[in-house]
Design a protein around this motif. Structure first.
Motif, PDB file in Angstrom:
ATOM      1  N   PHE A  33      47.481 -45.178  35.321  1.00 28.84           N
ATOM      2  CA  PHE A  33      48.247 -45.180  34.234  1.00 28.84           C
ATOM      3  C   PHE A  33      47.586 -45.185  32.546  1.00 28.84           C
ATOM      4  N   ASP A  34      46.164 -45.638  32.760  1.00 21.28           N
ATOM      5  CA  ASP A  34      45.089 -45.680  31.573  1.00 21.28           C
ATOM      6  C   ASP A  34      43.945 -45.069  31.954  1.00 21.28           C
ATOM      7  N   PRO A  35      43.884 -43.819  32.651  1.00 17.63           N
ATOM      8  CA  PRO A  35      42.729 -43.320  33.345  1.00 17.63           C
ATOM      9  C   PRO A  35      41.211 -43.315  32.297  1.00 17.63           C
ATOM     10  N   THR A  36      41.696 -43.028  31.059  1.00 21.92           N
ATOM     11  CA  THR A  36      40.712 -42.929  30.237  1.00 21.92           C
ATOM     12  C   THR A  36      39.946 -44.165  29.505  1.00 21.92           C
ATOM     13  N   GLY A  37      41.045 -45.162  30.022  1.00 26.51           N
ATOM     14  CA  GLY A  37      40.694 -46.535  29.151  1.00 26.51           C
ATOM     15  C   GLY A  37      41.222 -46.566  27.656  1.00 26.51           C
ATOM     16  N   ALA A  38      41.669 -45.459  27.105  1.00 32.36           N
ATOM     17  CA  ALA A  38      41.947 -45.435  25.892  1.00 32.36           C
ATOM     18  C   ALA A  38      42.918 -46.708  25.370  1.00 32.36           C
ATOM     19  N   PHE A  39      43.959 -47.088  26.204  1.00 31.48           N
ATOM     20  CA  PHE A  39      44.839 -48.212  25.903  1.00 31.48           C
ATOM     21  C   PHE A  39      44.076 -49.379  25.964  1.00 31.48           C
ATOM     22  N   ILE A  40      43.254 -49.521  27.199  1.00 35.62           N
ATOM     23  CA  ILE A  40      42.702 -50.925  27.232  1.00 35.62           C
ATOM     24  C   ILE A  40      41.628 -51.067  25.958  1.00 35.62           C
ATOM     25  N   ARG A  41      41.148 -50.122  25.593  1.00 39.47           N
ATOM     26  CA  ARG A  41      39.871 -50.401  24.560  1.00 39.47           C
ATOM     27  C   ARG A  41      40.537 -50.444  23.312  1.00 39.47           C
ATOM     28  N   THR A  42      41.723 -50.202  23.062  1.00 36.58           N
ATOM     29  CA  THR A  42      42.386 -50.298  21.926  1.00 36.58           C
ATOM     30  C   THR A  42      42.698 -51.849  21.576  1.00 36.58           C
ATOM     31  N   TYR A  43      43.101 -52.502  22.582  1.00 34.94           N
ATOM     32  CA  TYR A  43      43.505 -54.090  22.721  1.00 34.94           C
ATOM     33  C   TYR A  43      42.506 -55.026  23.007  1.00 34.94           C
ATOM     34  N   LEU A  44      41.305 -54.398  23.494  1.00 29.62           N
ATOM     35  CA  LEU A  44      40.130 -55.241  24.243  1.00 29.62           C
ATOM     36  C   LEU A  44      39.060 -54.710  23.565  1.00 29.62           C
ATOM     37  N   PRO A  45      38.678 -55.035  22.382  1.00 32.08           N
ATOM     38  CA  PRO A  45      37.573 -54.246  21.813  1.00 32.08           C
ATOM     39  C   PRO A  45      36.247 -54.740  22.352  1.00 32.08           C
ATOM     40  N   GLU A  46      36.380 -55.885  23.207  1.00 27.97           N
ATOM     41  CA  GLU A  46      34.914 -56.486  23.855  1.00 27.97           C
ATOM     42  C   GLU A  46      34.610 -55.367  24.882  1.00 27.97           C
ATOM     43  N   LEU A  47      35.795 -54.569  25.212  1.00 28.63           N
ATOM     44  CA  LEU A  47      35.298 -53.538  26.329  1.00 28.63           C
ATOM     45  C   LEU A  47      35.064 -52.259  25.940  1.00 28.63           C
ATOM     46  N   GLU A  48      35.021 -52.152  24.816  1.00 29.45           N
ATOM     47  CA  GLU A  48      34.963 -50.886  23.870  1.00 29.45           C
ATOM     48  C   GLU A  48      33.641 -50.103  24.735  1.00 29.45           C
ATOM     49  N   GLN A  49      32.369 -50.669  24.921  1.00 31.74           N
ATOM     50  CA  GLN A  49      31.180 -49.953  25.148  1.00 31.74           C
ATOM     51  C   GLN A  49      30.804 -50.204  26.773  1.00 31.74           C
ATOM     52  N   VAL A  50      32.201 -50.506  27.446  1.00 30.69           N
ATOM     53  CA  VAL A  50      31.845 -50.891  29.039  1.00 30.69           C
ATOM     54  C   VAL A  50      32.240 -49.596  29.587  1.00 30.69           C
ATOM     55  N   ASP A  51      31.350 -49.437  30.562  1.00 26.36           N
ATOM     56  CA  ASP A  51      31.403 -48.269  31.274  1.00 26.36           C
ATOM     57  C   ASP A  51      33.098 -48.285  32.105  1.00 26.36           C
ATOM     58  N   LEU A  52      33.620 -46.907  32.059  1.00 26.47           N
ATOM     59  CA  LEU A  52      34.783 -47.040  32.540  1.00 26.47           C
ATOM     60  C   LEU A  52      35.143 -47.411  34.112  1.00 26.47           C
ATOM     61  N   LYS A  53      33.830 -47.128  34.614  1.00 25.69           N
ATOM     62  CA  LYS A  53      34.114 -47.346  36.290  1.00 25.69           C
ATOM     63  C   LYS A  53      34.257 -49.050  36.302  1.00 25.69           C
ATOM     64  N   LEU A  54      33.583 -49.696  35.499  1.00 24.55           N
ATOM     65  CA  LEU A  54      33.722 -51.199  35.648  1.00 24.55           C
ATOM     66  C   LEU A  54      35.015 -51.764  35.235  1.00 24.55           C
ATOM     67  N   ILE A  55      35.539 -51.114  34.241  1.00 26.17           N
ATOM     68  CA  ILE A  55      36.931 -51.579  33.717  1.00 26.17           C
ATOM     69  C   ILE A  55      38.033 -51.323  34.885  1.00 26.17           C
ATOM     70  N   HIS A  56      37.862 -50.108  35.577  1.00 29.84           N
ATOM     71  CA  HIS A  56      38.893 -49.619  36.608  1.00 29.84           C
ATOM     72  C   HIS A  56      38.646 -50.145  37.991  1.00 29.84           C
ATOM     73  N   LYS A  57      37.465 -50.419  38.447  1.00 35.00           N
ATOM     74  CA  LYS A  57      37.413 -50.920  39.615  1.00 35.00           C
ATOM     75  C   LYS A  57      37.441 -52.467  39.882  1.00 35.00           C
ATOM     76  N   LEU A  58      36.687 -53.121  39.012  1.00 35.92           N
ATOM     77  CA  LEU A  58      36.399 -54.650  38.969  1.00 35.92           C
ATOM     78  C   LEU A  58      36.295 -55.108  40.459  1.00 35.92           C
ATOM     79  N   LYS A  59      35.163 -54.295  41.121  1.00 42.05           N
ATOM     80  CA  LYS A  59      34.779 -54.870  42.277  1.00 42.05           C
ATOM     81  C   LYS A  59      33.651 -56.025  42.305  1.00 42.05           C
TER      82      LYS A  59
END
Length: 508
Positions: free
Chosen positions: A416-442
């Protein structure tokens, strides 16, 4: 007891969560009665700081109500109707205060909109017992509570058959809204702005007034309803109506929403394939929860709908609950959603389900803790919808998701946030983090993510939390008939004590 002359035609409109002039049955009835009996019309709104605090009303919603009440005073003044804004610490003081007001202004009849909550219904009963001629209209729903029943004459406990019966009845009901009354006297001078004596936070990003609400409603019906089913679950897309705040305090009515929807999609009531059907179902969900609140008063008392849920051993870890409140769980979608709530006073509906599921199932915190926190923050706070949504997510409610269904916050994030646009709006600390890291959290990537940013580590591992939740929540499956008897006795004891503040029973 009020001392009034029954031959006069003076009337009073008691505004509650129906802060509008258009399509207001109570206002129309008061004006008609006054006209027929050569009387005048007055209006009143009670500021109740203690009651609001007991009900955990959000400071942003109280600011929104204050602004709308002052706008309402202006609109009523144009009709020649004065709006008196009176202070009553709580509901208990209202019968005496209202009686004094009625005696002073020689009011023959009071008109108001009924409300579904238990304390509000007890308030109205006390007012009537005090001798006030109070006429209540049923307009907080399109179809009045207890009017949509199964073949046994009972309230439906499953949404789908309720919705089917609701649509069948609605097809035969008049959809036309009530026009605003004609001015009944010379317009009054511009009223002074009145400030409520309570804690408030700014609601300025939400315009008040019926014109603004109707503009939003019309634009949504014209431009967004057709794509609503496809876009409503994506928080980065402006695809929802955002009308809930206006419905919650009655700036618009359910009938107005239905009328506008059907003007664009007249087949929404009869065809499943209608583009308007998806949003229509959201309106029916709102009605479902309000009908339940009237049919089952225990829901106003913070009780589990499913009595077997009383057997659940919630963990209720205060540290983990606080991390959830502050958006520090280590799950980006959950945290971004909670920060949206804290910063704006509103949260996207998909995210309400995600965050509620996470709190109740990943952390095993009692749903009532989360429900109360939402009430304290939401501009669209509404007991029926809030209670219904939280119990649905926890698996304890009417027609709830099963206890063994546990939302995966990682896959929800990816879907539901495939581009990370919503997450990065409210989590500025993740603005430059690779999208794969945000989504996978392995596990191999977590260390890199949390070393390189200030973002929190995951508070709990998903697979472990899921298995733990299924085990603990299976108490509902294992519950005994004796558990039902015990809960029934508890409800009887609480219900018989009128001195108990029912909405605060759990958290007081």
């Amino acid at each position: 007891m009020p001392n009034t002359d029954s031959t006069n035609g003076n009337t009073l409109v008691w505004f509650r969560h129906d802060l509008r002039i258009d399509d207001n049955q109570s206002l129309v009835a008061a004006c008609q009665y006054a006209a027929e009996h050569q009387g005048v019309v007055r209006a009143i709104f009670f500021v109740t700081p203690k009651q609001w605090a007991l009900h955990d009303a959000a400071s942003i919603q109280l600011d929104f109500i204050e602004r709308q009440v002052n706008q309402l005073a202006i609109d009523l003044a144009e009709l020649g109707i004065p709006l008196d804004i009176c202070h009553s610490d709580d509901f208990e003081a209202m019968p005496a205060l209202l009686s004094q007001y009625i005696n002073y202004w020689q009011i023959a009849k009071v008109f108001a909109t009924s409300e579904p909550e238990c304390n509000e219904q007890r308030r109205d009963h006390a007012v009537i017992e005090a001798g006030v001629d109070l006429e209540l209209s049923q307009q907080h729903c399109f179809l009045p509570p207890l009017s949509v029943l199964n073949l046994s004459g009972e309230m439906y406990k499953v949404f789908t058959p309720f919705a089917k019966k609701w649509r069948e009845i609605a097809k035969q009901a008049p959809i036309q809204t009530l026009a605003r009354p004609e001015p009944i006297a010379t317009p009054l001078p511009m009223p002074n702005y009145v400030e409520f004596d309570c804690e408030k936070s700014s609601s300025r990003r939400w315009p008040v007034g019926e014109l603004a609400a109707h503009a939003k409603l019309r634009q949504f019906a014209k431009d967004k309803v057709a794509d609503y089913q496809a876009s409503r679950d994506f928080p980065a897309i402006d695809g929802t109506s955002q009308l809930s705040a206006y419905l919650a305090v009655g700036i618009i009515s359910p009938r107005q929403c239905l009328q506008v929807l059907l003007s664009h999609y007249p087949d929404a009531l009869v065809h499943d394939e209608s583009p308007g059907r998806c949003w229509l179902n959201e309106l029916i969900w709102r009605e479902f929860y309000r009908h339940l609140l009237v049919a089952f008063p225990k829901l106003s008392k913070s009780a589990n709908f499913n009595a077997l849920a009383d057997q659940i051993k919630w963990r209720n870890n205060p540290r983990e609950f606080q991390a959830w409140c502050e958006g520090r769980t280590g799950y980006p979608l959950v945290d971004a959603a909670m920060r949206q709530l804290n910063q704006t006073g509103w949260m996207h509906n998909r995210l309400r389900m995600v965050t509620a599921s996470f709190l109740t199932k990943h952390l095993l915190v009692d749903w009532r803790w989360g429900e109360r926190y939402f009430r304290q923050k939401l501009i669209d706070g509404d007991l029926a919808a809030n209670n219904g949504g939280w119990q649905w997510s926890a698996g304890t409610g009417c027609d709830a998701q099963p206890y063994f269904r546990v939302f995966n916050p990682i896959s929800q994030c990816e879907k539901f946030d495939p581009t990370g646009a919503f997450i990065r709006t409210y989590l500025p600390e993740l603005e430059q983090v690779d999208l794969k890291l945000i989504h996978k959290l392995k596990i191999p990537t977590q260390a890199q993510l949390f070393v390189e940013t200030d973002y929190a580590s995951p508070i709990v591992e998903h697979k472990f939390a899921r298995m733990r939740a299924i085990d603990v929540l299976s108490a509902m499956k294992k519950g005994s008939a004796n558990a039902l008897q015990v809960r029934a006795q508890q409800v009887r004891q609480v219900g018989s004590d009128s001195s108990v503040d029912l909405d605060k029973e759990i958290f007081g």
